[in-house]
Design a protein around this motif. Structure first.
Motif, short mmCIF file in Angstrom:
data_model
loop_
_atom_site.label_atom_id
_atom_site.label_comp_id
_atom_site.label_asym_id
_atom_site.label_seq_id
_atom_site.Cartn_x
_atom_site.Cartn_y
_atom_site.Cartn_z
N ASP A 254 -7.55 -8.27 -1.53
CA ASP A 254 -6.25 -7.74 -1.15
C ASP A 254 -5.86 -8.37 0.19
OD1 ASP A 254 -4.05 -6.30 -0.29
OD2 ASP A 254 -4.80 -4.37 -1.01
N GLY A 255 -5.00 -9.40 0.14
CA GLY A 255 -4.63 -10.13 1.34
C GLY A 255 -3.95 -9.27 2.38
N MET A 256 -3.10 -8.36 1.94
CA MET A 256 -2.40 -7.48 2.89
C MET A 256 -3.37 -6.58 3.62
SD MET A 256 0.61 -4.64 2.21
CE MET A 256 1.81 -5.87 1.69
N TYR B 252 -5.40 -8.61 6.07
CA TYR B 252 -4.57 -8.97 7.22
C TYR B 252 -4.43 -7.78 8.17
CZ TYR B 252 -0.45 -10.26 9.95
OH TYR B 252 0.41 -10.52 10.99
N GLU B 253 -4.18 -6.61 7.63
CA GLU B 253 -4.05 -5.42 8.47
C GLU B 253 -5.34 -5.13 9.22
OE1 GLU B 253 -1.55 -3.47 9.23
OE2 GLU B 253 -0.09 -4.58 8.05
N SER C 298 2.03 -6.13 12.07
CA SER C 298 2.07 -5.93 10.62
C SER C 298 3.19 -6.73 9.98
CB SER C 298 2.26 -4.44 10.31
OG SER C 298 1.13 -3.70 10.74
N ALA D 36 -6.75 -15.32 0.70
CA ALA D 36 -5.90 -14.17 0.38
C ALA D 36 -5.06 -13.76 1.59
CB ALA D 36 -6.77 -13.00 -0.08
N VAL D 37 -5.65 -13.78 2.79
CA VAL D 37 -4.90 -13.50 4.00
C VAL D 37 -3.78 -14.53 4.18
CG1 VAL D 37 -5.02 -13.40 6.52
CG2 VAL D 37 -6.83 -12.35 5.14
N ASP E 294 -2.29 -16.27 1.87
CA ASP E 294 -1.25 -16.01 0.87
C ASP E 294 -0.31 -14.89 1.34
OD1 ASP E 294 -2.39 -17.95 -0.72
OD2 ASP E 294 -3.48 -16.53 -1.99
N HIS E 295 -0.87 -13.89 2.01
CA HIS E 295 -0.03 -12.81 2.54
C HIS E 295 0.83 -13.31 3.70
CE1 HIS E 295 1.36 -8.89 3.72
NE2 HIS E 295 0.81 -9.03 4.93
N THR F 102 4.11 -14.88 2.87
CA THR F 102 5.24 -14.03 2.47
C THR F 102 6.15 -13.70 3.64
OG1 THR F 102 4.05 -11.93 2.82
CG2 THR F 102 3.78 -13.00 0.67
#
Length: 381
Positions: A40-42, A45-46, A55, A119-120, A122-123, A126
């Motif tokens: 889960d990239g989001m 990242y968080e 954020s 994954a990070v 990729d987030h 966005t």
């Protein structure tokens, strides 16, 4: 035996199926058949990035961080789109100093594996919501002659030296400025000195020569990326050369020339790449077509080291009038990054005439490139 006494027989394949179904499945096989969870990239990242970068990707407030280094705005497409994923991941994995940036950027090599870092990334992608900006992966190594399709911010100093025949040392200082998501303007200033053979002045001295020194034909140009995806970019451009040179001195043509062209950049498997450029040159009443193609591959010293990009460039041209002959050249070359940040590069090559080699000289060429958007010329060493 009577038919009524016959018992139904079980086919061997059916028996094997029943037995295999009843046997327990090894745990390793069960694990291999279980779909792996996608990171889960989001959330990652968080957990690892948001405390500094925010954020929303705009950076945490200054009163919430313990350092003075400015934080980048990850929503700014002009900044965030320019570098390939690999460079972002390298800095995240090994820390800022690996690319000549501040040590405030820590290393996440022990916290996240490569899949999680991707994954990070990729987030982070966005945060830039304008897809008109070509991705940094398409900023392929620059050949000596072929125009790239990718719009750039660069200074390039190129020097060419004739290896035989009339002597010449021609320099070109090129400035390229990107504006908007797809556009680029450029100005090229050629200058140098060239030798023009004349009649012999002494019987024992051989041919005399005059050396012309001065300015060549100044060039202004425009380029626009028309379409692009993650592997391909296609652009249109045009160049206007002004009659500031002196043909008699061997520096420039001394006439207006207009050169519209199309350019293609293509990422190939295994870190390979391909450039293609085709266009026409309008010089007075003469029109000449030209085409250029480059095939190359990038190699990296270790995981984080210097990049080497050997290329082979093919140059072709021919007048469009009936009976005009085509000319072909081969240009083997090597581009190498010079500094840790990899925004200062050197390319060295040789132009070998394949046609009319008795009248055209072999040339040794080199350029020094500075991608000034990534920092000062003396930064990141």
């Amino acid at each position: 035996m009577r038919a009524a006494d016959a018992q139904p027989s079980l086919h061997p394949a059916a028996l094997l199926f029943i037995v295999s179904a009843l046997l327990p499945v090894p745990q390793s096989l069960e694990a291999s058949q279980t779909p792996q969870a996608v990171p889960d990239g989001m959330a990652l990242y968080e957990a690892g990035c948001a405390s500094c970068h925010g954020s929303d990707g705009r950076g945490a407030p200054a009163d919430r961080i313990a350092f003075e280094d400015p934080l980048p705005d990850l929503t700014d497409c002009s900044f965030a789109s320019r570098e390939p994923d690999a460079d972002w991941i390298i800095v995240s994995k090994a820390g800022g100093p690996i690319r000549g940036f501040s040590d405030v950027m820590p290393t996440f090599e022990e916290a996240f594996d490569d899949e999680q870092l991707q994954a990070v990334m990729d987030h982070i992608r966005t945060f830039c919501t304008d897809r008109a900006w070509p991705r940094g992966e398409l900023n392929l190594p620059r050949p000596l002659f072929t125009e790239k399709a990718y719009p750039e911010d660069e200074w390039v100093w190129t020097t060419g030296v004739n290896a035989e025949g009339a002597g010449a040392v021609i320099n070109e200082l090129l400035y390229e400025k990107r504006f908007g998501s797809r556009n680029q303007i450029e100005v090229a200033l050629p200058f140098g000195f060239a030798e023009s053979p004349t009649a012999p002045v002494r019987r024992d001295a051989g041919p005399a020569s005059d050396w012309g020194v001065g300015l060549g034909d100044i060039e202004v140009g425009y380029k626009r990326a028309l379409v692009h995806n993650l592997a391909t970019i296609f652009s249109f451009g045009t160049e206007l050369k002004l009659p500031t040179g002196d043909e008699e001195r061997g520096i420039g043509e001394g006439e207006f020339r207009l050169e519209p062209f199309l350019a293609l950049g293509q990422i190939l498997p295994g870190d390979g790449f391909f450039h293609l450029q085709a266009g026409a040159e309008f010089l007075g009443e003469t029109t000449e077509g030209f085409w250029r193609a480059v095939l190359g591959r990038t190699f990296t010293s270790g995981e984080f080291g210097r990049s080497w990009s050997p290329m082979i460039e093919v140059l072709g041209s021919a007048g469009l009038a009936e009976g005009s002959r085509s000319q072909w050249d081969l240009v083997p070359q090597m581009q190498v990054t010079l500094n840790t940040r990899q925004h200062v590069m050197l390319n060295v090559g040789v132009r070998l005439p394949l046609t009319d080699s008795d009248a055209r000289s072999t040339q040794f060429l080199a350029y020094l490139l500075w991608d000034w958007f990534d920092g000062g010329l003396f930064d990141g060493w």
